[in-house]
Design an enzyme around this catalytic site. Structure first.
Site, PDB file in Angstrom:
ATOM      1  N   ASP A 130     109.751   7.403 104.128  1.00  0.00           N
ATOM      2  CA  ASP A 130     108.309   7.555 103.889  1.00  0.00           C
ATOM      3  C   ASP A 130     107.983   9.040 103.714  1.00  0.00           C
ATOM      4  O   ASP A 130     107.300   9.443 102.771  1.00  0.00           O
ATOM      5  CB  ASP A 130     107.550   6.967 105.086  1.00  0.00           C
ATOM      6  CG  ASP A 130     106.047   7.163 104.957  1.00  0.00           C
ATOM      7  OD1 ASP A 130     105.508   6.884 103.865  1.00  0.00           O
ATOM      8  OD2 ASP A 130     105.416   7.602 105.937  1.00  0.00           O
ATOM      9  N   LYS A 168     119.350  11.159 111.629  1.00  0.00           N
ATOM     10  CA  LYS A 168     119.193  12.136 112.712  1.00  0.00           C
ATOM     11  C   LYS A 168     120.263  11.812 113.746  1.00  0.00           C
ATOM     12  O   LYS A 168     119.992  11.592 114.934  1.00  0.00           O
ATOM     13  CB  LYS A 168     117.759  12.042 113.270  1.00  0.00           C
ATOM     14  CG  LYS A 168     117.376  13.128 114.242  1.00  0.00           C
ATOM     15  CD  LYS A 168     117.174  14.500 113.626  1.00  0.00           C
ATOM     16  CE  LYS A 168     116.933  15.530 114.712  1.00  0.00           C
ATOM     17  NZ  LYS A 168     116.916  16.917 114.209  1.00  0.00           N
ATOM     18  N   ASP A 205     115.848  16.832 109.162  1.00  0.00           N
ATOM     19  CA  ASP A 205     115.125  18.116 109.123  1.00  0.00           C
ATOM     20  C   ASP A 205     115.731  19.022 108.053  1.00  0.00           C
ATOM     21  O   ASP A 205     115.020  19.645 107.246  1.00  0.00           O
ATOM     22  CB  ASP A 205     115.099  18.787 110.507  1.00  0.00           C
ATOM     23  CG  ASP A 205     116.456  18.830 111.199  1.00  0.00           C
ATOM     24  OD1 ASP A 205     117.422  18.190 110.702  1.00  0.00           O
ATOM     25  OD2 ASP A 205     116.572  19.506 112.243  1.00  0.00           O
ATOM     26  N   ASP A 216     107.416  11.417  99.898  1.00  0.00           N
ATOM     27  CA  ASP A 216     106.209  12.189  99.555  1.00  0.00           C
ATOM     28  C   ASP A 216     106.592  13.617  99.180  1.00  0.00           C
ATOM     29  O   ASP A 216     106.051  14.193  98.225  1.00  0.00           O
ATOM     30  CB  ASP A 216     105.218  12.238 100.731  1.00  0.00           C
ATOM     31  CG  ASP A 216     104.165  11.139 100.654  1.00  0.00           C
ATOM     32  OD1 ASP A 216     104.487  10.054 100.127  1.00  0.00           O
ATOM     33  OD2 ASP A 216     103.034  11.364 101.129  1.00  0.00           O
ATOM     34  N   TYR A 249     109.173   1.118 111.880  1.00  0.00           N
ATOM     35  CA  TYR A 249     107.960   0.415 111.434  1.00  0.00           C
ATOM     36  C   TYR A 249     107.871  -0.988 112.019  1.00  0.00           C
ATOM     37  O   TYR A 249     106.796  -1.540 112.163  1.00  0.00           O
ATOM     38  CB  TYR A 249     107.939   0.302 109.904  1.00  0.00           C
ATOM     39  CG  TYR A 249     107.350   1.484 109.174  1.00  0.00           C
ATOM     40  CD1 TYR A 249     107.799   2.776 109.427  1.00  0.00           C
ATOM     41  CD2 TYR A 249     106.361   1.312 108.215  1.00  0.00           C
ATOM     42  CE1 TYR A 249     107.274   3.856 108.745  1.00  0.00           C
ATOM     43  CE2 TYR A 249     105.830   2.384 107.524  1.00  0.00           C
ATOM     44  CZ  TYR A 249     106.286   3.656 107.790  1.00  0.00           C
ATOM     45  OH  TYR A 249     105.766   4.711 107.108  1.00  0.00           O
TER      46      TYR A 249
HETATM   47  C1  IPM Z   1     103.945   4.345 101.595  1.00  0.00           C
HETATM   48  C2  IPM Z   1     102.735   4.412 102.484  1.00  0.00           C
HETATM   49  C3  IPM Z   1     102.802   3.250 103.459  1.00  0.00           C
HETATM   50  C4  IPM Z   1     104.025   3.434 104.324  1.00  0.00           C
HETATM   51  C5  IPM Z   1     101.550   3.046 104.329  1.00  0.00           C
HETATM   52  C6  IPM Z   1     100.294   2.954 103.496  1.00  0.00           C
HETATM   53  C7  IPM Z   1     101.689   1.851 105.215  1.00  0.00           C
HETATM   54  O1  IPM Z   1     102.647   5.632 103.105  1.00  0.00           O
HETATM   55  O2  IPM Z   1     104.131   3.329 100.913  1.00  0.00           O
HETATM   56  O3  IPM Z   1     104.713   5.313 101.592  1.00  0.00           O
HETATM   57  O4  IPM Z   1     103.992   4.166 105.324  1.00  0.00           O
HETATM   58  O5  IPM Z   1     105.040   2.830 103.999  1.00  0.00           O
HETATM   59 MG    MG Z   2     104.090   7.040 102.443  1.00  0.00          MG
END
Ligand code: IPM
Ligand code: MG
Length: 366
Positions: free
Chosen positions: A250, A194, A226, A254, A143
């Site tokens: 990230d 990785k 993975d 999710d 990032y």
């Molecule tokens: C998160 C989001 C952010 C990230 C975006 C909105 C920049 O996806 O907080 O997970 O990638 O960190």
């Molecule tokens: Mg995210």
């Protein structure tokens, strides 16, 4: 004596203002119940800030945050800002805030609530009892690594570049947070990288392995990213605490969130070595349902609870909020994202009102 705290509020975009309004009302109420006084200071971030000031993180916002005891953020982003140059995009504001406050550790719990097992898209026996903490490195990795940009090569070709880089110090500090976190949980830490392909991951693995000797009570394992993604879906109960870099975290957070049925339920905390922490839901700004009173405010409310617990050391107040949420769910209150077939779904405001009712009637300890 009444304790006083300054809280910066960053409602942001999309459903942000709606869910923030619920969280603030809940904080006010719990403040009265627990004898805490909050001074709220709202500031602009993301698209809302772009529209008013031309930049996604105005310097005043960063200053307001720095002068606060903790920061509560809702969500940023929306279609109307997607085509702007990267420096002016809402996401750049969020990344600037994380970097500006040096919030290198992002804690994302994914715990399935017994009341919501059936809201998960996975089978009951797979998700029942899941309780995972993802510790994501937040201010380094791909990032932020240099060089980055879209360059033109000698032959006139465009070339997009990002760099995944971690220094030993960056790995060590997030590693220590993760070992400490695991120690307070089930004592199992899985580091995800990785290392079979990437040098940056090889260093990551070497450093995390070296740290383990300081934490003999924590059982350390390693997975390639993975495989980790696959294992999260196959048998998530094998995980207790996961530590990983910015991009892998990230993505995996999710996936872990979805195990619990709805990303609309999950709060997160970002902390640095000192200074105010940042508390925000894992979900985004959901522009498709913004302004329709359909959002689930619970992740925002639970983020306010994390703020109380970890940002202000007010665990009694945090407990009250978490218990109220849990007992509402117990009684069958649902927003659309977590309602099973046949269950009535409340809107964002009505869910907030139900929560306040619950807080007003619940006993301090139950
Ligand atoms: C998160 C989001 C952010 C990230 C975006 C909105 C920049 O996806 O907080 O997970 O990638 O960190
Ligand atoms: Mg995210």
């Amino acid at each position: 004596m009444t304790e006083q705290f300054r809280i910066a509020l960053l409602p942001g975009d999309g459903i942000g203002p709606e869910i923030m309004a619920v969280a603030v009302a809940v904080l006010e109420q719990v403040g009265q119940l627990c004898d805490l006084k909050f001074e709220f200071r709202a500031a602009l971030i993301g698209g809302a800030a772009i529209d008013q000031t031309g930049q996604p993180l105005p310097p005043e916002t960063l200053e307001t945050c720095r002068q606060s005891d903790a920061v509560l953020l809702a969500a940023i982003g929306g279609y109307q800002w997607d085509a702007l140059p990267r420096q002016q995009r809402p996401e750049t504001g969020l990344l600037g805030l994380r970097a500006g406050l040096e919030l290198f550790a992002n804690l994302r719990p994914a715990r399935i609530l017994p009341q919501l097992v059936d809201a998960s898209s996975l089978k009951r026996e797979v998700v029942e009892g899941v309780d995972i903490m993802v510790v994501r490195e937040l201010t380094g990795g791909i990032y932020f690594g240099q060089p980055k940009g879209i360059f033109t090569t000698e032959t006139g070709q465009q070339r997009g570049v990002n760099t995944m880089a971690y220094s030993a110090d960056e790995i060590d500090r997030i590693g220590r947070v993760a070992f400490e976190t695991a120690r307070q949980r089930q004592g199992r830490l899985c580091s995800v990288d990785k290392a079979n392909v990437l040098e940056v991951s090889q260093l990551w693995r070497d450093r995390i392995t070296a740290l383990a000797s300081d934490y003999p009570d924590v059982e350390l394992s390693h997975l390639y990213v993975d495989n980790a993604a696959m294992q999260l879906l196959r048998w998530p109960k094998q995980f207790d605490t996961i530590v990983t870099g910015n991009l892998f975290g990230d993505i995996l957070s999710d996936a872990a969130a979805m195990l619990t049925g709805s990303i609309g339920m999950l709060p997160s905390a970002s902390v640095g070595a000192s200074g105010p922490g940042l508390f925000e839901p894992v979900h985004g700004s959901a522009p498709d349902i913004a302004g329709q009173d359909r959002a689930n405010p619970l992740a925002q409310v639970l983020s306010a609870a994390l703020l109380l617990r970890y940002g202000l050391q007010q665990s009694a107040a945090a407990d009250r909020i978490e218990r109220a949420v849990s007992s509402l769910l117990e009684q069958g209150y649902r927003t659309a994202d977590i309602a099973a077939a046949g269950q009535t779904a409340l809107g964002c405001r009505a869910m907030g009102e139900a929560l306040q009712q619950q807080l007003a009637t619940a006993l301090p300890q139950s």
